[in-house]
Design a protein around this motif. Structure first.
Motif, PDB file in Angstrom:
ATOM      1  N   TYR A  61       0.660  -1.023   0.000  1.00 31.03           N
ATOM      2  CA  TYR A  61       0.143   0.117   0.004  1.00 31.03           C
ATOM      3  C   TYR A  61       0.739   1.077   0.030  1.00 31.03           C
ATOM      4  CZ  TYR A  61      -3.043   3.291   1.769  1.00 31.03           C
ATOM      5  OH  TYR A  61      -3.717   4.661   1.451  1.00 31.03           O
ATOM      6  N   ALA A  64       2.180   1.645  -3.633  1.00 33.36           N
ATOM      7  CA  ALA A  64       1.262   2.267  -4.185  1.00 33.36           C
ATOM      8  C   ALA A  64       0.777   3.622  -4.472  1.00 33.36           C
ATOM      9  CB  ALA A  64       0.314   1.219  -4.139  1.00 33.36           C
ATOM     10  N   LEU A  68       1.232   5.751  -6.875  1.00 34.61           N
ATOM     11  CA  LEU A  68       0.827   6.845  -8.174  1.00 34.61           C
ATOM     12  C   LEU A  68       0.145   8.222  -7.261  1.00 34.61           C
ATOM     13  CD1 LEU A  68      -1.977   3.533  -7.544  1.00 34.61           C
ATOM     14  CD2 LEU A  68      -0.847   4.514  -9.849  1.00 34.61           C
TER      15      LEU A  68
END
Length: 161
Positions: A61, A64, A68
Motif C-alpha cells: 500500500y 502504491a 501513484l
C-alpha cells in the motif's frame, strides 16, 4: 535435600518453575492439553496474519501510494495548476489590456468590450478543443465513456445507442 526440609510440600523444581513464570503455563497444559495446543496454533496464525498485513500488504500500500500519489498525481496536479495559472494570467492580462485600450472609445467602448470578450472566449474555446483533442488522442477516454454508456444502459434497462 527433600521438600520437607525446605518447608514446603512441593519439590524445589516446581517452585523454581512457578517463580520463573512457567507455572501457570504448565498447569494450563496439564489441565487441558488440546485447548493449550489449539491456542498456540490460533495465536501463531493470528500473529502470522498480523505480520503479513503489516509487513507485506502495508508495504505494498505504501509503495502504491508513493508511486501513484507522489509519483503521478502530485506532478500532474502541479503541472496542470502551473499551466492553468499561466493561461489564466495571460487571459487576465489580455482583458486588462483590452479594457484599458477600449475606454478611450467613448460610447463605442461597451460594444468593443463585448467583441474583445468574444475574441477571448473564442481563444479559450480553441485552446480547450486542442487540449481535449490531445487528451482524446493519447488517453482512452472512449473506454471510459463506453463504460458509462454500458452502465447507464444496464440501469435504464434498455439499449441506448
Amino acid at each position: 535435600m527433600s521438600s520437607e526440609e525446605e518447608g514446603g510440600v512441593l519439590p524445589g523444581w516446581v517452585i523454581t518453575l512457578t517463580t520463573a513464570g512457567l507455572g501457570g503455563t504448565v498447569v494450563s497444559f496439564a489441565q487441558n492439553p488440546e485447548t493449550f495446543v489449539y491456542a498456540i496454533f490460533v495465536d501463531g496464525a493470528l500473529a502470522g496474519w498480523s505480520w503479513l498485513l503489516d509487513n507485506v500488504f502495508g508495504r505494498l500500500y505504501w509503495l502504491a501510494e508513493l508511486l501513484l500519489v507522489d509519483g503521478i498525481a502530485v506532478p500532474l496536479s502541479r503541472g496542470a495548476n502551473t499551466a492553468g495559472s499561466a493561461l489564466y494570467g495571460a487571459l487576465i492580462s489580455l482583458q486588462t489590456w483590452a479594457e484599458g485600450g477600449m475606454m478611450s472609445l467613448g460610447i463605442a467602448a461597451p460594444f468593443a468590450l463585448v467583441i474583445s470578450w468574444l475574441i477571448i472566449a473564442t481563444i479559450v474555446a480553441v485552446i480547450s478543443q486542442l487540449l481535449w483533442g490531445l487528451i482524446e488522442t493519447y488517453l482512452p477516454v472512449d473506454s471510459v465513456s463506453g463504460a458509462l454508456r454500458s452502465l447507464w444502459s444496464a440501469i435504464a434497462g434498455g439499449d441506448e445507442a
